[in-house]
Design an enzyme around this catalytic site. Structure first.
Site: not given
Length: 1316
Positions: A1026, A643, A1046, A828
């Site tokens: 995943k 990850d 995690d 921005k």
């Protein structure tokens, strides 16, 4: 938070013990027929009073107001009034009456709200409670009563144990009564990572154990001893070893699972604040039993103050009745596992969300969810007409004077917003804005029990939710025969509002904003998004065990072949009256030691030793082995799936670099930026502080009056001002350790990093709301800039830019105005989109490329000044485009582009770094050198993933990165695969959408190419994707895959891997709890794999080969003896000798090999290639296995053959010759094994020496007790010792010489790096 009692109204009217005093004076007739201790039960027909007498029991105020209204009513209305009064007496069938004394309680009717046992309990308790004296004797007639039964509020003491009988169907939508008991049962809100239940433990573990051939083989051997012709020696000789093996393995699995359950219990016992609702009673305005003693005493003191005071008291009681909240509430603490659907949970900052919830209310931490206003006594009034005119009987929206109802507080900033962190759920680093529905945000908390939430069936889609919230009409509690009907018709409407993903917080997200949130639990436990996205845990078996399982199959075939050959050599004749096939089975049982039953025990005990080494390694503190069955797999990893957020990075952004066109600032040079900001925004001495605008003249000090310095200072001021204004950040003040600390809230951590940087250089964001923004000089504390926010264009993943239009205030701070103020547009965004928006320049592309190579996340900043006329035109067209029904987004974008997004003045480029975890760069480099292919799987954006891949050195400098994003066509996917086939040294960057397309249409082609690439980065991946990638690599390559993460979104991936490693994250421990190994930092993984994994694998490989050698050599001795004894299936070593050989006499030295190591830790880290060579599995291959088989055959033949040649064979077990021969062969056999262990040791440990010497001492010390098998006199003679020495030398010298020769000709890698 305030104590629970503070939520109740401290000055509420007294209970009816006071009102009884009033009624005595107001109505003697009513007081003469005083109510019994409990509200009166229905009277029998014989006991009924005449109408005029019962009429006296109607509260006086209703009668007097009725007379006032009567003058405005017709005769027909008077008839209705008589009907009403008759209904009070005659109505027998009402099932849901609201009395003046209590709301929703069944004391005044014969039909209980709940089953009879519950009703009896309620009646029994009411008899002894203080509420029994409340009892107004009014009952609402059936024609006015509501048709629906009230829902019973949750968590009343009498109801807490009640459970719904019907299980809710998970495939249907659910209707949830907020704060109340539900009509259906829902799953418990418990996290479970356990593999077994008490009922499934034995069946599943026994199935797993006997699925191994070796265990099934020994089970059959043990069962064969039940058959008398096959029995050899004691039955326990075969049963006990197998039972011991199974018991050890089951015990380890049980301990591992118990440890998981304890960790789950720790997570499930985390306490949460839950609001407990209780019905309010009409007479007291507070929860039952909470009446005010002070108020009671005050009213008793006034009881002689005249009739007017008594009327006021009754008026006050009625006014509080009307404005009274449906329910009162107080806080209780519940463990996470006890949360139920419908519970209202209060969450605070940085608190983990325990279940899937819908947000009802958001408010600042300084305030409580309700404002408690003290009741005031109404002004004395001679009549009640004015009170009615003033709305005393009006709706709740217009509360009367003296109203003591509970009101929702709406403090500044409590706009129904909250930010959450979802990185534990979907891996995205940006904070998510969550909103409350206006229907619930503006609702009194006491009215939450009127809410119903309708939600769809449980779903794994974390970014999708559809539902509604409904507000039921408020139940009426006071009977007024004149206007009750009108009031009922007005309040019958059910209000509803839609709910979507913006109104939800899912389990394992974290509340990030500095506010408190009230949310109702919608999905619990296994029905949460997190749980549905998590694959079930599976029992993991190491690759070494599969390899040993296949080797034992060969040994079994060898045993069967050997038995058949011996029977064939005997020409299939009957031996001792036994048929040839019986003799063959007896040989099979005699040779059963070839398949070593103790192998699994030795390996399992070895795994426990490896786990102890890992957990007690001081250089990787906090590491926990949760699955102790696969430590050897740590040494065989070929693919590492990691990850990003929280694993490779800390998810903490820091502004590292800023470029203003001619000069770049970073690190210590930021101090120069601070000096420019001080010069720009601090007033000169003697001048009054005025507000700054972009047009304010930059005045440089005399010491730096060069033109270049002035220009640079002006550019720095402009870019700092732009960064301080162009954002969506809100400052909040929090108290930490007695000090007020300003923290920032925003959806993007990048923006927070930039605002923190502007504060660091001297310009602080002081205040921000939807209308305005204020900036403060950090040096002087003066207000430096104030702007009015006109428009905000938030960042989107498609637009990749964020803009804001502001109008500057000007003048002195005390009299500042924005009239005629400058209007500026700041923007921005990513360099890919801003390049075409800003004015032409010659440095932007080069500088952004330089920053990207450093792994920084770049943002380009620009501005544009707008005239008042231009802005008016823009505003008008923008408003029109916002109302378009078709292509609204495109229309708005066109207007913005036409007026704003072109020819912006380029101010600068910022570089923000996502801080990496400690030592991530050297760790990834070492793992790559160890031959491990690394994939990064993240839920974050493509640009973010690319930056981290570069900054962490996952992508080598200059390595080509092939990007596949937003691919929707199959032909494009095919072209990309063709390109990658010819460039296997590139890194692949692919997003979740394109990955799904690849896996759907080109599954095999994609994975066959991807596994060859040195690095793959997959972004925008869902938890399920995943896990699918991990499974796909495992199935396609048959190699060991390690996954590390995690967050809760990594649990599926971790469980799908061969080896799952969890990092204890800041926000949760879901990943570490579900993982096989738990570590505290990513860099610990290097030592876990390269040192502990390598040692575990090599030690287990050597141990298993020695155990096989130990069993095979004794079987070869048996074979040689059987041949010499005319193929009779009789045992050479019986009973204790057989058991002792496998346990006491050889086990400790052989097992001490788990302490051996070929290189030191520093050498293992210096030469990670030593790890890479383990992938071939040469430590335990068919080649090494057959070498050990040949050594065993040679040594077994020499030991037994020479013993028989030098001593003789003997006829049976009692023959002295046989005993002398056994004495020699068994002693040589034991000593041979001990010396072989010593020959294989690479690095000596004192335990090894002690075990070898100690075992030899134990053997010779036990010889005097073996006279049943040995001839003790012979053991003391020189003839024994010279025979022992000759046999042992011939057995040991040739294998040792062969080993020395092999090391010389082809030295192993570890000897090369050690220089041996």
């Amino acid at each position: 938070m305030s104590a629970p009692h503070q939520y109740h109204q401290p000055n509420a009217p007294d209970d009816d013990s006071d009102l009884e005093l009033d009624l005595e004076e107001l109505d003697p007739l009513a007081s003469s027929s005083r109510a019994p201790p409990s509200p009166p039960r229905r009277q029998s027909k014989e006991d009924r009073k005449p109408f005029h007498e019962l009429g006296a029991r109607i509260p006086l105020r209703n009668l007097r107001v009725g007379r006032l209204r009567a003058s405005r009513r017709t005769a027909a209305s008077q008839e209705v009034e008589e009907d009403d009064l008759s209904g009070l007496i005659e109505d027998e069938g009402a099932t849901n009456r609201s009395s003046g004394g209590s709301f929703g309680q069944s004391g005044d009717d014969d039909v209980p709200l709940l089953p009879s046992s519950y009703g009896r309990r309620r009646r029994h308790e009411r008899a002894s409670s203080a509420l029994s004296r409340l009892g107004s004797t009014l009952r609402l007639p059936s024609f006015l009563s509501s048709g629906s039964r009230p829902t019973t509020p949750r968590d009343q003491p009498r109801e807490v144990d009640l459970e719904a009988e019907e299980e809710h169907d998970p495939t249907s939508q659910r209707t949830i009564s907020v704060g109340q008991l539900q009509i259906s049962r829902f799953p418990a809100n418990a996290v479970s990572n356990a593999k077994y239940t008490p009922w499934s433990f034995l069946p599943r573990t026994l199935y797993n154990e006997f699925s191994f051939f070796i265990n099934m083989y020994f089970l059959l051997v043990a069962l064969s001893q039940i058959i008398k012709p096959l029995r050899i020696g004691y039955l326990s000789t075969y049963i006990v070893p197998l039972a011991f093996v199974i018991s050890v393995t089951l015990g380890k699995e049980a301990l591992d699972d118990i440890a998981r359950r304890r960790r789950d219990a720790e997570a499930n016992s985390e306490g949460y604040t839950v609001l407990k609702f209780e019905e309010n009673s009409v007479g007291n305005g507070v929860a039952p039993g909470k009446s005010s003693d002070t108020k009671r005493k005050a009213k008793r003191a006034k009881r002689k103050s005249g009739r007017l005071t008594d009327i006021e008291d009754e008026e006050e009681r009625l006014s509080t009745t009307i404005g009274l909240a449906t329910a009162s509430f107080h806080e209780i603490i519940k463990p996470s596992r006890s949360l139920k659907v419908g519970d209202v949970v209060k969450l605070g900052k940085d608190q983990r969300v325990p279940a899937d919830m819908v947000i009802l209310k958001s408010y600042s931490q300084e305030s409580t969810p309700v404002e408690i206003t003290a009741a005031s006594v109404p002004d004395p009034s001679p009549t009640l007409v004015d009170d009615e005119a003033n709305g005393l009987l009006g709706s709740v929206e217009n509360p009367p004077k003296g109203d003591n109802s509970t009101k929702a507080s709406t403090p500044a900033g409590a706009s129904g917003e909250a930010f959450i962190r979802t990185d534990q759920l979907d891996g995205e680093t940006d904070w998510k804005l969550r909103l409350t529905s206006p229907l619930t945000q503006n609702l009194d908390v006491g009215e939450f029990t009127r809410l119903r939430v309708v939600a769809g069936k449980p779903d794994r889609k974390v970014n999708e939710f559809f539902g509604t919230v409904e507000l039921a009409p408020k139940r009426q509690r006071q009977y007024d025969p004149h206007d009750q009907q009108d009031r009922l018709t007005e309040s019958q409407a059910v209000h509803s509002a839609p709910l979507n993903i913006d109104n939800t917080v899912w389990a394992n997200t974290v509340l990030a904003s500095s506010c408190n949130v009230l949310a109702v639990v919608v999905y619990t436990g296994p029905q949460t998004r997190q749980a549905l996205s998590t694959s079930p845990s599976r029992s993991k078996t190491g690759l070494l065990e599969y390899e040993i399982n296949s080797l034992t199959k060969f040994l079994c075939i060898f045993t069967l072949s050997l038995s058949f050959i011996l029977v064939a050599l005997a020409r299939f004749r009957d031996i001792d009256g036994r048929h040839w096939y019986v003799s063959m089975f007896r040989f099979l049982i005699l040779f059963s030691t070839i398949v070593p039953v103790g192998l699994r025990v030795n390996l399992d005990m070895g795994k426990s030793v490896y786990a102890w080494f890992i957990e007690h390694d001081s250089s990787i503190p906090g590491t926990v082995v949760r699955t102790s069955t696969i430590p050897e797999d740590l040494g065989r990893i070929e693919y590492l799936l990691s990850d990003k957020t929280g694993t490779l990075t800390q998810n903490e952004m820091e502004m590292k670099k800023i470029h203003v066109g001619t000069v770049s600032y970073a690190n210590e040079a930021m101090d120069e930026v601070s000096s420019y900001v001080r010069q720009s925004f601090n007033p000169h001495s003697g001048e009054a502080p005025t507000l700054n605008t972009p047009s304010s003249i930059y005045t440089a000090p005399l010491t730096s009056a060069t033109r270049t310095r002035r220009e640079i200072g002006s550019r720095v001021r402009d870019v700092v001002l732009a960064l301080a204004i162009c954002h969506n950040v809100t400052p909040t003040a929090e108290e930490e350790n007695g000090e007020i600390v300003t923290t920032y809230q925003a959806s993007s951590p990048d923006e927070i990093a930039i605002v923190r940087w502007t504060e660091h250089v001297g310009l602080r964001l002081l205040q921000r709301d939807r209308e305005s923004m204020t900036l403060q000089s950090c040096d002087t504390g003066n207000i430096a800039v104030r702007v009015r926010i006109l428009n905000v264009f938030p960042f989107t993943s498609e637009g990749k830019r964020m803009g804001i239009v502001v109008k500057f205030y000007h003048g002195v701070e005390s009299s500042a105005t924005d009239e005629g103020g400058e209007i500026w547009f700041y923007q921005k965004g990513a360099d890919t989109v801003m390049t075409s928006i800003v004015a032409a320049n010659d440095w932007l592309e080069e500088e952004t490329a330089n920053m990207a190579r450093e792994g920084l996340r770049t943002l380009v900043v620009g501005r544009k000044k707008l005239s008042a006329q231009t802005y008016e035109e823009f505003s008008t067209k923008h408003a029109q485009a916002s109302l378009a029904l078709h292509n609204r987004d495109n229309a708005v974008a066109d207007v913005v582009k036409e007026y704003l997004e072109h020819d912006l003045e380029l101010l600068g480029v910022t570089g923000v770094e996502d801080k990496l975890q400690k030592d991530v760069k050297p760790s990834l480099e070492l793992l790559r050198n160890a031959g491990i292919k690394i994939w990064m799987l993240t839920g974050d954006k493509v640009e973010t993933a690319r930056c981290v891949a570069v900054s962490s050195k996952l992508v080598a400098r200059g390595q080509y990165v092939h990007t596949i994003a937003k691919m929707k066509r199959k032909d494009l996917a095919h072209d990309s695969l063709d390109f990658l086939r010819g460039k296997t040294d590139a890194c692949l960057l692919i997003d979740g959408e394109s990955l799904a397309l690849m896996l759907t249409h080109y599954r095999e082609q994609f994975i066959s190419i991807a596994v060859l690439l040195p690095a793959v980065v997959a972004c925008r991946c869902s938890p399920t994707q995943k896990a699918d990638i991990a499974k796909l690599i495992r199935e396609h390559t048959k190699k060991r895959v390690c996954c590390i993460g995690d967050g809760g979104n990594d649990v599926s991936m971790i469980q799908a891997a061969d080896v799952g490693v969890g990092i204890v994250g800041k926000e949760g421990r879901q990943a570490s709890l579900a993982a096989d190994f738990s570590i505290e930092q990513f860099c610990y993984l290097v030592k876990l794999l390269v040192w502990h994994g390598r040692n575990s694998y090599k030690r287990s490989a050597k141990l298993s080969q020695f155990v096989i050698h130990r069993g095979l050599i004794i079987s070869i001795c048996q074979t040689v003896y059987s041949i010499a004894s005319r193929f009779e299936p009789n045992a050479l070593y019986m009973d204790w000798l057989l058991v002792g050989y496998s346990t006491v006499y050889t086990m400790a030295p052989v097992f001490s090999l788990v302490l051996d190591r070929d290189v030191d830790e520093s050498v293992a880290n210096l030469y990670p290639e030593l790890y890479a060579e383990l992938k071939s599995g040469r430590s335990l291959s068919y080649k090494s296995f057959f070498i050990w088989v040949l050594v065993s055959v040679y040594q077994g033949t020499i030991i037994q053959g020479l013993s028989q040649l030098l001593v003789g064979v003997g006829t049976d077990a009692e023959d002295p010759v046989f005993k002398r021969m056994v004495s020699v062969s068994f002693t040589v056999l034991v000593m041979n094994e001990l010396i072989m262990v010593a020959m294989e040791v690479t690095t000596w440990h004192w335990i090894m020496i002690a075990s070898i010497v100690g075992t030899a001492g134990i053997y010779f010390g036990s010889v005097p007790f073996l006279q049943r098998y040995f001839m003790l006199e012979y053991l003391m003679s020189p003839g024994f010792w010279w025979r022992f020495a000759v046999v042992a030398a011939i057995s040991l010298i040739p294998p040792y010489a062969g080993k020395i020769l092999g090391r010389t000709l082809r030295p192993p890698s570890y000897r090369k790096v050690r220089g041996i």
